[in-house]
Design an enzyme around this catalytic site. Sequence first.
Site, PDB file in Angstrom:
ATOM      1  N   ASN A   7       0.879  -1.168   0.000  1.00 44.41           N
ATOM      2  CA  ASN A   7       0.000   0.000   0.000  1.00 44.41           C
ATOM      3  C   ASN A   7       0.917   1.219   0.000  1.00 44.41           C
ATOM      4  OD1 ASN A   7      -1.794   2.065   0.559  1.00 44.41           O
ATOM      5  ND2 ASN A   7      -2.775   1.031   2.286  1.00 44.41           N
ATOM      6  N   ARG A  91      -2.488  -1.932  -3.494  1.00 46.74           N
ATOM      7  CA  ARG A  91      -3.690  -1.118  -3.342  1.00 46.74           C
ATOM      8  C   ARG A  91      -3.545   0.083  -4.278  1.00 46.74           C
ATOM      9  NH1 ARG A  91      -5.102   3.401   1.212  1.00 46.74           N
ATOM     10  NH2 ARG A  91      -7.234   3.777   0.543  1.00 46.74           N
ATOM     11  N   HIS A 180     -12.262   3.466  -0.340  1.00 47.05           N
ATOM     12  CA  HIS A 180     -12.267   2.486   0.757  1.00 47.05           C
ATOM     13  C   HIS A 180     -13.150   1.286   0.417  1.00 47.05           C
ATOM     14  CE1 HIS A 180     -11.643   6.242   3.456  1.00 47.05           C
ATOM     15  NE2 HIS A 180     -10.468   5.646   3.293  1.00 47.05           N
ATOM     16  N   ARG A 241      -9.105  16.506   6.317  1.00 49.88           N
ATOM     17  CA  ARG A 241      -9.911  16.876   5.141  1.00 49.88           C
ATOM     18  C   ARG A 241     -11.244  17.477   5.584  1.00 49.88           C
ATOM     19  NH1 ARG A 241      -9.139  11.075   2.174  1.00 49.88           N
ATOM     20  NH2 ARG A 241      -7.252  10.703   3.387  1.00 49.88           N
ATOM     21  N   GLU A 385      -8.078  -4.714   4.759  1.00 48.78           N
ATOM     22  CA  GLU A 385      -7.955  -4.450   3.325  1.00 48.78           C
ATOM     23  C   GLU A 385      -6.851  -5.313   2.713  1.00 48.78           C
ATOM     24  OE1 GLU A 385      -7.817  -0.425   4.904  1.00 48.78           O
ATOM     25  OE2 GLU A 385      -8.705   0.285   3.040  1.00 48.78           O
TER      26      GLU A 385
HETATM   27  C1  LIG Z   1      -8.921   6.908  -0.201  1.00 51.84           C
HETATM   28  C2  LIG Z   1      -8.527   7.364   1.152  1.00 51.84           C
HETATM   29  O1  LIG Z   1      -9.040   8.329   1.661  1.00 51.84           O
HETATM   30  O2  LIG Z   1      -7.644   6.602   1.798  1.00 51.84           O
HETATM   31  P1  LIG Z   1      -7.048   6.845   3.260  1.00 51.84           P
HETATM   32  O3  LIG Z   1      -8.192   6.823   4.216  1.00 51.84           O
HETATM   33  O4  LIG Z   1      -6.137   5.662   3.446  1.00 51.84           O
HETATM   34  O5  LIG Z   1      -6.346   8.161   3.232  1.00 51.84           O
HETATM   35 MG   LIG Z   2      -6.856   3.422   5.584  1.00 55.01          MG
END
Ligand SMILES: CC(=O)OP(=O)(O)O
Ligand SMILES: [Mg+2]
Length: 405
Positions: A7, A91, A180, A241, A385
Amino acid sequence: MKILVINAGSSSLKYQLYDMTTEAVLAKGLVERIGMDSSILNHEPTGGQEISEVSEILEHTTAIRKVLDMLVHKEHGVLQSVDEIQAVGHRVVHGGEAFKGSAIVTQEAKSEIRRLFDLAPLHNPACMMGISAAEINMPNVPQVVVFDTAFHQTMPEKAYLYAIPRVLYKKYRVRRYGFHGTSHYYVSQKAAEFLNRPLEDLKIITCHIGNGGSLTAIQNGESVDTSMGLTPLEGLMMGTRSGDLDPAVVPFVMNKEDLTINEVNSMLNKHSGLLAISGVSSDMRDITDGMAAGEPNSTLAFEMYEYRLRKYIGSYAAAMNGVDVIVFTAGVGENSVVVRQRVCENLSYLGVDVDEALNAVRSREPRRISTANSKVEVLVIPTNEELVIARDTFRLVQEQNSTNS
Ligand SMILES: CC(=O)OP(=O)(O)O
Ligand SMILES: [Mg+2]
Ligand SMILES: Nc1ncnc2c1ncn2[C@@H]1O[C@H](COP(=O)(O)OP(=O)(O)O)[C@@H](O)[C@H]1O
């Protein structure tokens, strides 16, 4: 068959080595700070001593070479030779509309992943670096790509289209993809198994809440809606975010602050969410500690996070005209007793009833936290995962071997 699962992020690389005869993890680890002055390789052989090594690792090719060296290390290794690794599974975050399932890495698959750089500029280039680095270090070993987006390809148009001019979808494939997917798929399967009920009979809402977070509405075992969109920015409030906001905020702020596209992307992806509101941390542990200490900004960050999550659960119950199972998974979902408690307390109108003592249990096993009276089963299911990636890799490589022989 021994399979290495990778990953790759832009400055990190996580790995797990599987023996597929028993699905046992032989070793796992993480390379961090790739490209910075001192990189750290953290290696954990199963049943052995964890080891950390600091060195200069300027790019992913060196990172994978160091991982392979560690896997055959005299003291900390778990293999006699690197040749024992028979396949590598990666991934990949964005598979666009091209990939509805996992795929063997070919020139065409790589070109397609490169074409998707535009849609996932923060994620796919890093995944590609992981693939190239593995190819350089293990040139004769088959590689498989497993996409975060694939599971969500079953969403109907009404869920995946944005209400903007259709030409933007036709020209650039601007739509909701969702992410996800490997995790949402895995925990929904596990939920049905745990409840001993057919997946087809269940309306499930899976909450994958880690550093990034997304919710999925699952009916007949298929994703019918999910909270992330064109990119992993939409939806829930996350560690760094923003999640949903009025799209007009973007041009407004760009204009007022004279920001470039990169700067505004970085603001929304890296400097928002829990971190921005608490002013302290993107980590839920720090936020709940701050809240317990009566710190107002952490308390506000927690309340916003929980409120958004709960609103999404309500909207997916509406989308499916009901919900039978709510699953919590990933870093926050598996570990934060207080997030689960507060979310579920406020879902009583759905008939959700969580048992405080069951919710407080700490375990790595799938478990139920709802009472016998609850109309909705509430489960905590640790995600995996890497196991899904290893299984898909195993299946595709076996299929390829049998058609070649
Ligand atoms: C796609 C994504 O947000 O992955 P992660 O949660 O691992 O940052
Ligand atoms: Mg993750
Ligand atoms: N014991 C815990 N209690 C509350 N939150 C936790 C705990 N452990 C981890 N977390 C949260 O989980 C996040 C990491 O989740 P994870 O699913 O591992 O993310 P990723 O896969 O994106 O690295 C951390 O940032 C933190 O917010």
